[in-house]
Design an enzyme around this catalytic site. Structure first.
Site, PDB file in Angstrom:
ATOM      1  N   HIS A 103       6.196  -9.403 -55.820  1.00 46.03           N
ATOM      2  CA  HIS A 103       6.760  -8.062 -55.610  1.00 46.03           C
ATOM      3  C   HIS A 103       5.909  -7.217 -54.668  1.00 46.03           C
ATOM      4  O   HIS A 103       5.886  -5.976 -54.784  1.00 46.03           O
ATOM      5  CB  HIS A 103       7.020  -7.347 -56.941  1.00 46.03           C
ATOM      6  CG  HIS A 103       8.185  -7.926 -57.682  1.00 46.03           C
ATOM      7  ND1 HIS A 103       8.114  -9.112 -58.380  1.00 46.03           N
ATOM      8  CD2 HIS A 103       9.462  -7.521 -57.781  1.00 46.03           C
ATOM      9  CE1 HIS A 103       9.297  -9.386 -58.894  1.00 46.03           C
ATOM     10  NE2 HIS A 103      10.142  -8.447 -58.539  1.00 46.03           N
ATOM     11  N   CYS A 122      14.262 -11.954 -38.249  1.00 48.60           N
ATOM     12  CA  CYS A 122      13.076 -11.865 -39.106  1.00 48.60           C
ATOM     13  C   CYS A 122      12.147 -10.704 -38.737  1.00 48.60           C
ATOM     14  O   CYS A 122      11.129 -10.493 -39.404  1.00 48.60           O
ATOM     15  CB  CYS A 122      12.321 -13.187 -39.099  1.00 48.60           C
ATOM     16  SG  CYS A 122      13.328 -14.490 -39.835  1.00 48.60           S
ATOM     17  N   GLU A 129      10.107 -21.385 -48.515  1.00 41.71           N
ATOM     18  CA  GLU A 129      10.437 -19.969 -48.283  1.00 41.71           C
ATOM     19  C   GLU A 129      11.905 -19.698 -48.622  1.00 41.71           C
ATOM     20  O   GLU A 129      12.263 -18.616 -49.076  1.00 41.71           O
ATOM     21  CB  GLU A 129      10.149 -19.609 -46.830  1.00 41.71           C
ATOM     22  CG  GLU A 129      10.267 -18.129 -46.551  1.00 41.71           C
ATOM     23  CD  GLU A 129       9.769 -17.785 -45.177  1.00 41.71           C
ATOM     24  OE1 GLU A 129       8.653 -17.258 -45.066  1.00 41.71           O
ATOM     25  OE2 GLU A 129      10.493 -18.053 -44.207  1.00 41.71           O
TER      26      GLU A 129
HETATM   27  N1  LIG Z   1       8.351 -21.970 -38.568  1.00 36.21           N
HETATM   28  C1  LIG Z   1       8.873 -20.862 -39.146  1.00 36.21           C
HETATM   29  N2  LIG Z   1      10.097 -20.435 -38.793  1.00 36.21           N
HETATM   30  C2  LIG Z   1      10.624 -19.366 -39.407  1.00 36.21           C
HETATM   31  C3  LIG Z   1       9.914 -18.682 -40.415  1.00 36.21           C
HETATM   32  C4  LIG Z   1       8.619 -19.140 -40.750  1.00 36.21           C
HETATM   33  O1  LIG Z   1       7.929 -18.578 -41.601  1.00 36.21           O
HETATM   34  N3  LIG Z   1       8.139 -20.227 -40.099  1.00 36.21           N
HETATM   35  N4  LIG Z   1      10.502 -17.674 -41.075  1.00 36.21           N
HETATM   36  C5  LIG Z   1      11.739 -17.291 -40.824  1.00 36.21           C
HETATM   37  C6  LIG Z   1      12.399 -16.241 -41.651  1.00 36.21           C
HETATM   38  O2  LIG Z   1      11.436 -15.417 -42.240  1.00 36.21           O
HETATM   39  C7  LIG Z   1      13.291 -16.773 -42.782  1.00 36.21           C
HETATM   40  O3  LIG Z   1      12.592 -16.637 -43.938  1.00 36.21           O
HETATM   41  C8  LIG Z   1      13.691 -18.172 -42.786  1.00 36.21           C
HETATM   42  O4  LIG Z   1      14.700 -18.359 -41.873  1.00 36.21           O
HETATM   43  P1  LIG Z   1      15.878 -19.379 -42.124  1.00 36.21           P
HETATM   44  O5  LIG Z   1      15.355 -20.708 -42.560  1.00 36.21           O
HETATM   45  O6  LIG Z   1      16.732 -19.306 -40.911  1.00 36.21           O
HETATM   46  O7  LIG Z   1      16.550 -18.702 -43.404  1.00 36.21           O
HETATM   47  P2  LIG Z   1      18.041 -18.702 -43.847  1.00 36.21           P
HETATM   48  O8  LIG Z   1      18.064 -18.308 -45.275  1.00 36.21           O
HETATM   49  O9  LIG Z   1      18.837 -17.863 -42.926  1.00 36.21           O
HETATM   50  O10 LIG Z   1      18.384 -20.218 -43.648  1.00 36.21           O
HETATM   51  P3  LIG Z   1      19.595 -21.114 -44.132  1.00 36.21           P
HETATM   52  O11 LIG Z   1      19.688 -22.130 -43.049  1.00 36.21           O
HETATM   53  O12 LIG Z   1      20.769 -20.242 -44.295  1.00 36.21           O
HETATM   54  O13 LIG Z   1      19.169 -21.744 -45.431  1.00 36.21           O
HETATM   55  C9  LIG Z   1      12.507 -17.854 -39.717  1.00 36.21           C
HETATM   56  N5  LIG Z   1      11.853 -18.954 -39.070  1.00 36.21           N
HETATM   57 ZN   LIG Z   2      11.500 -14.390 -44.132  1.00 37.05          ZN
END
Ligand SMILES: Nc1nc2c(c(=O)[nH]1)N=C([C@H](O)[C@H](O)COP(=O)(O)OP(=O)(O)OP(=O)(O)O)CN2
Ligand SMILES: [Zn+2]
Length: 118
Positions: free
Chosen positions: A68, A24, A107
């Site tokens: 955007h 990230c 998200e």
């Molecule tokens: N507590 C938080 N943890 C993470 C955040 C956050 O905002 N708060 N953000 C991220 C990354 O930005 C990402 O957006 C999310 O990560 P993740 O859930 O691992 O996304 P994936 O699409 O890879 O997940 P899948 O498990 O494949 O759906 C990370 N952590």
């Molecule tokens: Zn992200």
């Protein structure tokens, strides 16, 4: 009674405070889904808690600031985690929508937060 309305917006962001090597730290994008929950009594005359159209008209300009955009460039979102974005949305909208009860921000399809001001 609680009513709700959903919005989506697309953004780029990176998380500057995560450790070097964390995925990230790289700029990437999300389609966020956010739901605003409004708590109040049903108006006897109108038969609704709040006009969905009024709610949309209040929320839309705030969502348009995000859509955007690179979130990191928006004041207050220099570290745009989902948690910080939910707090930012709350602080932007709670003054205009006193009946706002909570925000659910997704998200990704599997990651999200719920915020109610505390
Ligand atoms: N507590 C938080 N943890 C993470 C955040 C956050 O905002 N708060 N953000 C991220 C990354 O930005 C990402 O957006 C999310 O990560 P993740 O859930 O691992 O996304 P994936 O699409 O890879 O997940 P899948 O498990 O494949 O759906 C990370 N952590
Ligand atoms: Zn992200």
């Amino acid at each position: 009674m609680i009513i709700f309305k959903k919005f989506t917006f697309d953004c780029a962001h990176y998380l500057p405070k995560v450790p070097v090597g964390h995925k990230c730290r790289n700029m990437h994008g999300h389609t966020y889904h956010v739901t605003f929950f409004i708590d109040g009594p049903i108006d006897d005359n109108l038969g609704w808690v709040m006009d969905f159209t009024d709610l949309k008209n209040i929320v839309k300009p705030v969502i348009q600031q995000l859509d955007h955009a690179v979130l990191n460039e928006i004041p207050g979102l220099e570290n745009p985690t989902a948690e910080n974005l939910a707090v930012w949305l709350w602080n932007e909208l709670k003054p205009a929508i006193p009946q706002l009860d909570k925000i659910e921000l997704m998200e990704t399809p599997t990651s999200g937060v719920i915020y109610n001001g505390s």
